[in-house]
Enzyme design. Structure first.
Site, PDB file in Angstrom:
ATOM      1  N   LYS A   1      65.009  43.051   7.092  1.00  0.00           N
ATOM      2  CA  LYS A   1      64.430  41.775   6.648  1.00  0.00           C
ATOM      3  C   LYS A   1      63.507  41.200   7.719  1.00  0.00           C
ATOM      4  O   LYS A   1      62.378  40.821   7.436  1.00  0.00           O
ATOM      5  CB  LYS A   1      65.543  40.744   6.348  1.00  0.00           C
TER       6      LYS A   1
ATOM      7  N   ARG B   1      72.749  32.799   1.409  1.00  0.00           N
ATOM      8  CA  ARG B   1      73.676  33.926   1.541  1.00  0.00           C
ATOM      9  C   ARG B   1      74.928  33.731   0.711  1.00  0.00           C
ATOM     10  O   ARG B   1      75.791  34.621   0.704  1.00  0.00           O
ATOM     11  CB  ARG B   1      74.122  34.033   2.995  1.00  0.00           C
TER      12      ARG B   1
ATOM     13  N   ARG C   1      69.630  49.062  17.495  1.00  0.00           N
ATOM     14  CA  ARG C   1      68.713  47.908  17.581  1.00  0.00           C
ATOM     15  C   ARG C   1      68.778  47.269  18.972  1.00  0.00           C
ATOM     16  O   ARG C   1      69.846  47.099  19.543  1.00  0.00           O
ATOM     17  CB  ARG C   1      69.081  46.858  16.536  1.00  0.00           C
TER      18      ARG C   1
ATOM     19  N   ARG D   1      72.413  42.798  20.438  1.00  0.00           N
ATOM     20  CA  ARG D   1      73.045  41.597  19.890  1.00  0.00           C
ATOM     21  C   ARG D   1      74.561  41.774  19.854  1.00  0.00           C
ATOM     22  O   ARG D   1      75.052  42.847  19.507  1.00  0.00           O
ATOM     23  CB  ARG D   1      72.535  41.330  18.465  1.00  0.00           C
TER      24      ARG D   1
ATOM     25  N   ARG E   1      80.310  42.055   8.705  1.00  0.00           N
ATOM     26  CA  ARG E   1      79.103  41.486   8.084  1.00  0.00           C
ATOM     27  C   ARG E   1      78.816  42.177   6.750  1.00  0.00           C
ATOM     28  O   ARG E   1      78.418  41.529   5.779  1.00  0.00           O
ATOM     29  CB  ARG E   1      77.907  41.624   9.029  1.00  0.00           C
TER      30      ARG E   1
HETATM   31  P1  AP5 Z   1      65.963  44.213  11.294  1.00  0.00           P
HETATM   32  O1  AP5 Z   1      64.584  43.957  10.768  1.00  0.00           O
HETATM   33  O2  AP5 Z   1      66.344  43.577  12.585  1.00  0.00           O
HETATM   34  O3  AP5 Z   1      67.049  43.921  10.144  1.00  0.00           O
HETATM   35  P2  AP5 Z   1      67.539  42.562   9.488  1.00  0.00           P
HETATM   36  O4  AP5 Z   1      67.726  42.827   8.048  1.00  0.00           O
HETATM   37  O5  AP5 Z   1      66.625  41.426   9.873  1.00  0.00           O
HETATM   38  O6  AP5 Z   1      68.942  42.478  10.210  1.00  0.00           O
HETATM   39  P3  AP5 Z   1      69.797  41.271  10.745  1.00  0.00           P
HETATM   40  O7  AP5 Z   1      70.995  41.923  11.391  1.00  0.00           O
HETATM   41  O8  AP5 Z   1      68.988  40.354  11.614  1.00  0.00           O
HETATM   42  O9  AP5 Z   1      70.204  40.581   9.462  1.00  0.00           O
HETATM   43  P4  AP5 Z   1      71.445  39.733   9.244  1.00  0.00           P
HETATM   44  O10 AP5 Z   1      71.219  39.271   7.871  1.00  0.00           O
HETATM   45  O11 AP5 Z   1      72.737  40.373   9.488  1.00  0.00           O
HETATM   46  O12 AP5 Z   1      71.344  38.704  10.443  1.00  0.00           O
HETATM   47  P5  AP5 Z   1      70.669  37.263  10.604  1.00  0.00           P
HETATM   48  O13 AP5 Z   1      69.873  37.294  11.826  1.00  0.00           O
HETATM   49  O14 AP5 Z   1      70.038  36.802   9.329  1.00  0.00           O
HETATM   50  O15 AP5 Z   1      66.135  45.809  11.384  1.00  0.00           O
HETATM   51  C1  AP5 Z   1      67.340  46.382  11.881  1.00  0.00           C
HETATM   52  C2  AP5 Z   1      67.002  47.585  12.793  1.00  0.00           C
HETATM   53  O16 AP5 Z   1      66.449  48.628  11.985  1.00  0.00           O
HETATM   54  C3  AP5 Z   1      65.955  47.272  13.881  1.00  0.00           C
HETATM   55  O17 AP5 Z   1      66.297  47.975  15.037  1.00  0.00           O
HETATM   56  C4  AP5 Z   1      64.626  47.800  13.283  1.00  0.00           C
HETATM   57  O18 AP5 Z   1      63.718  48.206  14.304  1.00  0.00           O
HETATM   58  C5  AP5 Z   1      65.114  48.979  12.421  1.00  0.00           C
HETATM   59  N1  AP5 Z   1      64.346  49.142  11.203  1.00  0.00           N
HETATM   60  C6  AP5 Z   1      63.913  48.164  10.348  1.00  0.00           C
HETATM   61  N2  AP5 Z   1      63.259  48.689   9.306  1.00  0.00           N
HETATM   62  C7  AP5 Z   1      63.292  50.048   9.484  1.00  0.00           C
HETATM   63  C8  AP5 Z   1      62.789  51.161   8.722  1.00  0.00           C
HETATM   64  N3  AP5 Z   1      62.118  50.987   7.572  1.00  0.00           N
HETATM   65  N4  AP5 Z   1      63.034  52.397   9.199  1.00  0.00           N
HETATM   66  C9  AP5 Z   1      63.714  52.598  10.377  1.00  0.00           C
HETATM   67  N5  AP5 Z   1      64.198  51.576  11.139  1.00  0.00           N
HETATM   68  C10 AP5 Z   1      63.994  50.333  10.700  1.00  0.00           C
HETATM   69  O19 AP5 Z   1      71.996  36.390  10.793  1.00  0.00           O
HETATM   70  C11 AP5 Z   1      72.856  36.584  11.912  1.00  0.00           C
HETATM   71  C12 AP5 Z   1      74.117  35.757  11.724  1.00  0.00           C
HETATM   72  O20 AP5 Z   1      73.786  34.354  11.658  1.00  0.00           O
HETATM   73  C13 AP5 Z   1      74.885  36.023  10.406  1.00  0.00           C
HETATM   74  O21 AP5 Z   1      75.755  37.131  10.514  1.00  0.00           O
HETATM   75  C14 AP5 Z   1      75.642  34.697  10.250  1.00  0.00           C
HETATM   76  O22 AP5 Z   1      76.771  34.638  11.102  1.00  0.00           O
HETATM   77  C15 AP5 Z   1      74.634  33.665  10.746  1.00  0.00           C
HETATM   78  N6  AP5 Z   1      73.798  33.183   9.610  1.00  0.00           N
HETATM   79  C16 AP5 Z   1      72.477  33.431   9.416  1.00  0.00           C
HETATM   80  N7  AP5 Z   1      72.066  32.901   8.243  1.00  0.00           N
HETATM   81  C17 AP5 Z   1      73.161  32.316   7.689  1.00  0.00           C
HETATM   82  C18 AP5 Z   1      73.382  31.643   6.467  1.00  0.00           C
HETATM   83  N8  AP5 Z   1      72.384  31.482   5.574  1.00  0.00           N
HETATM   84  N9  AP5 Z   1      74.628  31.183   6.218  1.00  0.00           N
HETATM   85  C19 AP5 Z   1      75.631  31.338   7.109  1.00  0.00           C
HETATM   86  N10 AP5 Z   1      75.502  31.993   8.264  1.00  0.00           N
HETATM   87  C20 AP5 Z   1      74.279  32.470   8.564  1.00  0.00           C
END
Ligand code: AP5
Length: 215
Positions: A14, A89, A128, A161, A172
């Protein structure tokens, strides 16, 4: 104005796609994960609260997250539109978002789901690395920085992270399946859902999203 919502399992890509789409459509990024990481780095009251949940792979309570997003949306600082990333979410968050948008008389253009199998995600999150300063994202195999351990953008140190450790990742994923996955049906019924294969190379995923948005 284009108002997008990007969804997908943890590690689906994402953030990676959001960065490209923001640049392409000149959108304002609203990432609840990034907001929480910034607050944690500042040790603010919200950051201290969020840390208790995030490190274990749990969701921060809905009321806290809804208040943050409402506040950002009410500032109306998105001249070309916005990209919501990581929000909503839960069903409660989705209903709260509907109300926020209705109050502002704003409509979602599309909801993009980046679809990836669980086994691929585990490899992605284990490899990552993120910049400790600017948050840029890398992968040790799929998207390495030019100099190992150093950010290409700002030269700061790359770190892993805390919530990318295996136990947290599995939690997660469990929470995603239980609480977030049902939202795909919610947005499908509204006729907003676009699905792309997130296992393709990054540039292909991006092009497929742009093509689908153009249809
Ligand atoms: P990356 O782009 O970093 O993936 P992502 O989907 O953004 O992953 P996140 O782990 O950031 O998502 P998340 O939803 O768990 O965490 P968030 O930050 O929102 O890509 C991942 C890896 O793959 C990278 O190394 C990249 O280089 C590689 N990659 C990407 N695309 C690729 C491809 N096509 N091919 C090969 N490699 C590729 O949230 C974190 C925490 O915050 C949550 O767990 C929760 O505790 C809290 N939080 C956030 N939002 C909320 C909410 N709305 N409600 C409650 N708690 C919340």
């Amino acid at each position: 104005m284009i108002n997008l919502l990007i969804m997908g399992k943890p590690g689906a890509g994402k953030g990676t796609q959001a960065a490209r789409l923001l640049d392409y459509y000149k959108l304002t990024h609203i990432s609840t994960g990034d907001i929480y990481r910034e607050e944690m780095a500042k040790d603010s009251p919200i950051g201290i609260l969020a840390k208790k949940y995030i490190g274990q792979g749990e969701l921060v309570p809905d009321n806290v997250t809804n208040d943050i997003v409402r506040n950002v949306l009410n500032q109306k600082d998105y001249p070309n539109g916005f990209m919501l990333d990581g929000y909503p979410r839960t069903k409660t968050q989705a209903i709260a978002l509907d109300k926020m948008l209705e109050d502002l008389n704003i409509h979602l253009t599309a909801v993009i789901n980046v679809d990836v199998e669980d086994k691929v995600l585990l490899v992605r999150m284990a490899g990552r690395r993120v910049c400790s300063n600017c948050g840029a994202t890398y992968h040790i195999d799929f998207h390495p920085s030019a100099k190992e351990g150093i950010c290409d953008v700002c030269g700061s140190k790359l770190i892993q992270r805390e919530d990318d450790l295996e136990e947290s990742v599995l939690n997660r994923l469990r929470i995603y399946n239980e609480k977030t996955k049902p939202l795909l049906d919610y947005y499908k019924k509204k006729g907003l859902l676009l699905i792309v294969n997130g296992e393709d190379p990054t540039a292909t995923v991006f092009q497929n999203i742009v093509n689908k948005l153009g249809e």
